[in-house]
Write an enzyme that holds these catalytic residues in place. Structure first.
Site, PDB file in Angstrom:
ATOM      1  N   GLU A  77     -40.404 -33.006  43.836  1.00 53.98           N
ATOM      2  CA  GLU A  77     -39.254 -33.829  44.534  1.00 53.98           C
ATOM      3  C   GLU A  77     -39.355 -35.366  44.569  1.00 53.98           C
ATOM      4  O   GLU A  77     -38.640 -35.754  45.022  1.00 53.98           O
ATOM      5  CB  GLU A  77     -39.674 -33.321  46.061  1.00 53.98           C
ATOM      6  CG  GLU A  77     -39.329 -31.955  46.376  1.00 53.98           C
ATOM      7  CD  GLU A  77     -39.416 -31.439  47.878  1.00 53.98           C
ATOM      8  OE1 GLU A  77     -38.741 -31.088  48.411  1.00 53.98           O
ATOM      9  OE2 GLU A  77     -40.491 -31.806  48.399  1.00 53.98           O
ATOM     10  N   HIS A  96     -41.996 -37.851  53.123  1.00 55.74           N
ATOM     11  CA  HIS A  96     -41.451 -36.592  53.294  1.00 55.74           C
ATOM     12  C   HIS A  96     -42.344 -35.358  53.878  1.00 55.74           C
ATOM     13  O   HIS A  96     -43.274 -35.176  53.280  1.00 55.74           O
ATOM     14  CB  HIS A  96     -40.586 -36.037  51.983  1.00 55.74           C
ATOM     15  CG  HIS A  96     -40.104 -34.739  51.915  1.00 55.74           C
ATOM     16  ND1 HIS A  96     -39.410 -34.192  53.275  1.00 55.74           N
ATOM     17  CD2 HIS A  96     -40.410 -33.654  51.190  1.00 55.74           C
ATOM     18  CE1 HIS A  96     -39.434 -32.741  52.840  1.00 55.74           C
ATOM     19  NE2 HIS A  96     -40.029 -32.607  51.808  1.00 55.74           N
ATOM     20  N   HIS A  98     -43.096 -31.930  56.565  1.00 48.03           N
ATOM     21  CA  HIS A  98     -42.438 -30.536  57.005  1.00 48.03           C
ATOM     22  C   HIS A  98     -42.914 -30.375  58.523  1.00 48.03           C
ATOM     23  O   HIS A  98     -43.441 -29.398  58.730  1.00 48.03           O
ATOM     24  CB  HIS A  98     -42.874 -29.522  56.278  1.00 48.03           C
ATOM     25  CG  HIS A  98     -42.301 -29.520  54.842  1.00 48.03           C
ATOM     26  ND1 HIS A  98     -42.870 -28.657  53.786  1.00 48.03           N
ATOM     27  CD2 HIS A  98     -41.492 -30.459  53.990  1.00 48.03           C
ATOM     28  CE1 HIS A  98     -42.127 -29.032  52.681  1.00 48.03           C
ATOM     29  NE2 HIS A  98     -41.334 -29.950  52.670  1.00 48.03           N
ATOM     30  N   HIS A 161     -35.090 -27.665  55.500  1.00 51.49           N
ATOM     31  CA  HIS A 161     -36.109 -28.135  54.792  1.00 51.49           C
ATOM     32  C   HIS A 161     -37.303 -28.898  55.343  1.00 51.49           C
ATOM     33  O   HIS A 161     -38.411 -28.500  55.518  1.00 51.49           O
ATOM     34  CB  HIS A 161     -35.630 -28.998  53.724  1.00 51.49           C
ATOM     35  CG  HIS A 161     -36.587 -29.667  52.251  1.00 51.49           C
ATOM     36  ND1 HIS A 161     -36.267 -29.522  51.030  1.00 51.49           N
ATOM     37  CD2 HIS A 161     -38.174 -29.502  52.477  1.00 51.49           C
ATOM     38  CE1 HIS A 161     -37.418 -30.125  50.354  1.00 51.49           C
ATOM     39  NE2 HIS A 161     -38.163 -29.839  51.207  1.00 51.49           N
TER      40      HIS A 161
END
Length: 223
Positions: A77, A96, A98, A161
């Site tokens: 990514e 980033h 989750h 996501h």
């Protein structure tokens, strides 16, 4: 090369896992050196508990790997990180994650409103944490789809996501924003449940912009 940046990115990646913002091999982090323009980014396919600073990959903004001491590839990514840095050259870090509550709202494609005043520190411009449209992870489509959201706010969700936070100072500050995305998402979930699914009141952007450090506090003159 970029040893301090590699150490900081590794430290924050491990902390994000231990704090529950992402597990094992999920999520990715990067920091940008303002002098060289290079970024230090987490590798793909490596459990955070096994990661060391030498595993962090150094790249330029043209997708060229400059250094990978361990022979590892950068996160798939990284295209998203690169496009974010190109869109906002003042940024120094991207986180980033989750995290579960934030990702749940990302699955629902539901922006997070400013239900507590502390979001005044999250770089919002429309009184919300927006949601970037779905793009398959690791694709140029995802990298392009996040641009409107990162221009709107320092914190946003990725549809179906996860979450992203950016900062102009360093990776630690980006991590703190990512942590607060999760905290705000959890608060929003609880407020919805306690209110029978009805939306709680939230702050308008104009009110958030009025915050200032108390002018009544004074300091001694430096000598």
């Amino acid at each position: 090369m970029l040893e301090i940046f590699k150490k900081d990115v590794c430290t924050i990646a491990k902390r994000a896992q231990h704090d529950g913002l992402c597990k094992h091999k999920s999520g990715n982090f990067s920091a940008r050196d303002p002098e060289t323009g290079y970024i230090a980014v987490t590798p793909t396919g490596l459990d955070r508990d096994e990661m060391s600073p030498r595993d962090i990959v150094v790249m330029d903004l043209e997708c060229n790997v400059i250094e990978n001491e361990s022979g590892l590839r950068p996160t798939s990514e990284v295209l998203m990180h690169i496009e974010i840095y190109k869109a906002r050259p003042e940024l120094r870090a991207v986180a980033h994650t989750h995290s579960p509550y934030a990702t749940a709202f990302a699955v629902l494609n539901k922006p997070i409103p400013a239900i507590v005043y502390e979001v005044a520190n999250l770089g919002l411009t429309k009184g919300r944490i927006p949601v970037a449209p779905y793009g398959r992870p690791g694709t140029t489509e995802l990298a392009q789809y996040v641009l409107d959201s990162v221009r709107e706010a320092d914190c946003f969700l990725l549809e179906k996501h996860g979450a992203v936070a950016v900062d102009e100072r360093n990776i630690y500050e980006a991590f703190l924003k990512a942590a607060y995305i999760e905290e705000l998402s959890e608060l929003y979930h609880h407020a919805l449940m306690a209110n029978g699914g009805r939306e709680p009141d939230s702050f308008e952007q104009a009110e958030l912009q009025k915050w200032q450090y108390p002018p009544q506090i004074t300091f001694p003159n430096p000598r």
